[in-house]
Design an enzyme around this catalytic site. Structure first.
Site, PDB file in Angstrom:
ATOM      1  N   MET A 142      -9.353   9.178   7.128  1.00 27.26           N
ATOM      2  CA  MET A 142      -9.595   9.628   5.741  1.00 27.26           C
ATOM      3  C   MET A 142     -10.488  10.864   5.675  1.00 27.26           C
ATOM      4  O   MET A 142     -11.320  10.977   4.773  1.00 27.26           O
ATOM      5  CB  MET A 142     -10.276   8.492   4.938  1.00 27.26           C
ATOM      6  CG  MET A 142      -9.410   7.285   4.768  1.00 27.26           C
ATOM      7  SD  MET A 142     -10.232   6.001   3.816  1.00 27.26           S
ATOM      8  CE  MET A 142     -11.469   5.427   4.944  1.00 27.26           C
ATOM      9  N   LYS A 169      -3.222   3.294  -3.166  1.00 21.34           N
ATOM     10  CA  LYS A 169      -4.482   3.973  -3.516  1.00 21.34           C
ATOM     11  C   LYS A 169      -4.443   5.347  -2.903  1.00 21.34           C
ATOM     12  O   LYS A 169      -4.017   5.507  -1.767  1.00 21.34           O
ATOM     13  CB  LYS A 169      -5.656   3.241  -2.896  1.00 21.34           C
ATOM     14  CG  LYS A 169      -5.922   1.940  -3.523  1.00 21.34           C
ATOM     15  CD  LYS A 169      -7.390   1.669  -3.460  1.00 21.34           C
ATOM     16  CE  LYS A 169      -7.660   0.322  -4.059  1.00 21.34           C
ATOM     17  NZ  LYS A 169      -8.456  -0.505  -3.256  1.00 21.34           N
ATOM     18  N   ASP A 229       0.812  -1.223   0.000  1.00 25.98           N
ATOM     19  CA  ASP A 229       0.000   0.000   0.000  1.00 25.98           C
ATOM     20  C   ASP A 229       0.842   1.269   0.000  1.00 25.98           C
ATOM     21  O   ASP A 229       2.017   1.230   0.344  1.00 25.98           O
ATOM     22  CB  ASP A 229      -0.774   0.062   1.326  1.00 25.98           C
ATOM     23  CG  ASP A 229      -2.135  -0.578   1.223  1.00 25.98           C
ATOM     24  OD1 ASP A 229      -2.457  -1.106   0.162  1.00 25.98           O
ATOM     25  OD2 ASP A 229      -2.860  -0.533   2.229  1.00 25.98           O
TER      26      ASP A 229
HETATM   27  N1  SAH Z   1      -5.899   0.345   7.681  1.00 28.95           N
HETATM   28  C1  SAH Z   1      -5.397   1.628   8.112  1.00 28.95           C
HETATM   29  C2  SAH Z   1      -6.300   2.765   7.668  1.00 28.95           C
HETATM   30  C3  SAH Z   1      -6.357   2.940   6.177  1.00 28.95           C
HETATM   31  S1  SAH Z   1      -7.359   4.278   5.693  1.00 28.95           S
HETATM   32  C4  SAH Z   1      -5.195   1.638   9.619  1.00 28.95           C
HETATM   33  O1  SAH Z   1      -5.615   0.702  10.297  1.00 28.95           O
HETATM   34  O2  SAH Z   1      -4.592   2.580  10.121  1.00 28.95           O
HETATM   35  C5  SAH Z   1      -6.160   5.552   5.516  1.00 28.95           C
HETATM   36  C6  SAH Z   1      -6.343   6.571   6.609  1.00 28.95           C
HETATM   37  O3  SAH Z   1      -5.741   6.110   7.805  1.00 28.95           O
HETATM   38  C7  SAH Z   1      -5.662   7.895   6.341  1.00 28.95           C
HETATM   39  O4  SAH Z   1      -6.467   8.734   5.524  1.00 28.95           O
HETATM   40  C8  SAH Z   1      -5.537   8.454   7.735  1.00 28.95           C
HETATM   41  O5  SAH Z   1      -6.758   8.967   8.196  1.00 28.95           O
HETATM   42  C9  SAH Z   1      -5.235   7.204   8.536  1.00 28.95           C
HETATM   43  N2  SAH Z   1      -3.789   7.020   8.725  1.00 28.95           N
HETATM   44  C10 SAH Z   1      -3.072   5.950   8.366  1.00 28.95           C
HETATM   45  N3  SAH Z   1      -1.784   6.086   8.753  1.00 28.95           N
HETATM   46  C11 SAH Z   1      -1.698   7.278   9.376  1.00 28.95           C
HETATM   47  C12 SAH Z   1      -0.649   8.003   9.997  1.00 28.95           C
HETATM   48  N4  SAH Z   1       0.585   7.519  10.055  1.00 28.95           N
HETATM   49  N5  SAH Z   1      -0.931   9.204  10.532  1.00 28.95           N
HETATM   50  C13 SAH Z   1      -2.194   9.711  10.487  1.00 28.95           C
HETATM   51  N6  SAH Z   1      -3.214   9.077   9.921  1.00 28.95           N
HETATM   52  C14 SAH Z   1      -2.979   7.877   9.367  1.00 28.95           C
END
Ligand code: SAH
Length: 269
Positions: A173, A59, A36
């Site tokens: 998101m 994505k 990803d």
């Molecule tokens: N599966 C992932 C989420 C994917 S959706 C999880 O469990 O974290 C992607 C969203 O996750 C981003 O738009 C943001 O809102 C959040 N996100 C993922 N990594 C992040 C990070 N290091 N810092 C802040 N937000 C993060």
């Protein structure tokens, strides 16, 4: 009889050390890694064995660089039929706001054996690295993981309930829709003892935390936040002043750079 397998793995929120031992074990054995956007180059460099092919299937909402889900599903199947150990590496945890369902359905349809390895979700990573305990006693009893799409209509009672609840709200998101979010909560009289934390690039060297109060949100609505952004809303946000332990980064760089990462073995689709 095919000998391959697909392992769906959570890579954690950013800091490469926040990955599980089990995930590392599979990355060391993998023939192919489908990764990803929110998996860092550092993590791939450190844990993926040098023989493995790394395929970037990132994505990004609205971006032409996004890989369609169908393409990802096809790659899983294709590599399985080549008897490969395929690791599907996802940012954070695999079960939170990830398209795991599509992938599981594809695997099941093709009778492909799989395992699911969890990861630390962004909410947990951001909470820990900012010193905001999500269900701190006396501040919140529960936590909810949500998202706010601009295009999706939510009825008034949805916003009324969100403004009223004492649950901690964590929005994934939603960085681009923060105005909509804040506007709707204020419209439904969210209490001024709750605050908003906007945490960008959590757990990475570029982590930045901004705190806003609901009675003074002008600066918030005029700010564009770097992706990825996580928004935490609730009374627990007020604990940040006391318990933050990591200095805010002044580095405005982007930590997740998989697209431009080519170490002779990364295919960008
Ligand atoms: N599966 C992932 C989420 C994917 S959706 C999880 O469990 O974290 C992607 C969203 O996750 C981003 O738009 C943001 O809102 C959040 N996100 C993922 N990594 C992040 C990070 N290091 N810092 C802040 N937000 C993060």
């Amino acid at each position: 009889m095919y000998t391959g397998k697909v392992i769906i793995v959570g890579a954690g929120p950013g800091d490469p050390e926040l990955i599980t031992h089990k995930a590392v074990k599979y990355l060391q054995q993998a023939d192919v890694v489908l990764t990803d956007r929110l998996v860092s180059r550092e993590l791939l460099d450190e844990y993926v064995n040098l023989e493995a092919e790394i395929i970037y299937v990132g994505k990004e909402a609205g971006s032409a660089r996004s890989t369609p889900q169908k393409k990802i599903n096809d790659l899983l199947v294709e590599h399985y039929y080549q008897d490969k150990l395929v690791v599907r590496l996802k940012g954070g945890d695999v079960s939170i706001f990830s398209n795991i369902l599509d992938e599981l359905e594809t695997l099941q349809e093709h009778k492909i054996p799989y395992e699911i390895i969890p990861g630390i979700t962004a909410a947990s990573g951001a909470a820990a690295y900012s010193g905001i305990p999500l269900t701190a006693r006396g501040y919140a009893d529960s936590v909810r993981y949500l998202t706010c799409y601009k295009s999706e209509y939510k009825p008034e009672n949805y916003w009324r309930e969100l403004a009223k609840t004492d649950d901690t709200l964590v929005f994934y998101m939603s960085g681009e829709n923060i105005d909509t979010l804040v506007f709707n909560l204020i419209r439904h009289n969210i209490s001024a003892d709750k605050a908003i934390a906007v945490i960008t690039q959590a757990t990475t060297p570029c982590q930045h935390v901004s705190i806003y109060q609901f009675d003074d949100i002008n600066t918030l609505t005029n700010t564009a936040f770097v992706s990825p952004t996580l928004i935490i809303i609730g009374k627990v946000v007020n604990l940040y002043q006391r318990f933050s332990w990591k200095d805010n980064s002044i580095n405005s760089d982007s930590y997740f750079k998989s697209v431009s990462y080519i170490r002779n073995r990364l295919s960008v689709l």
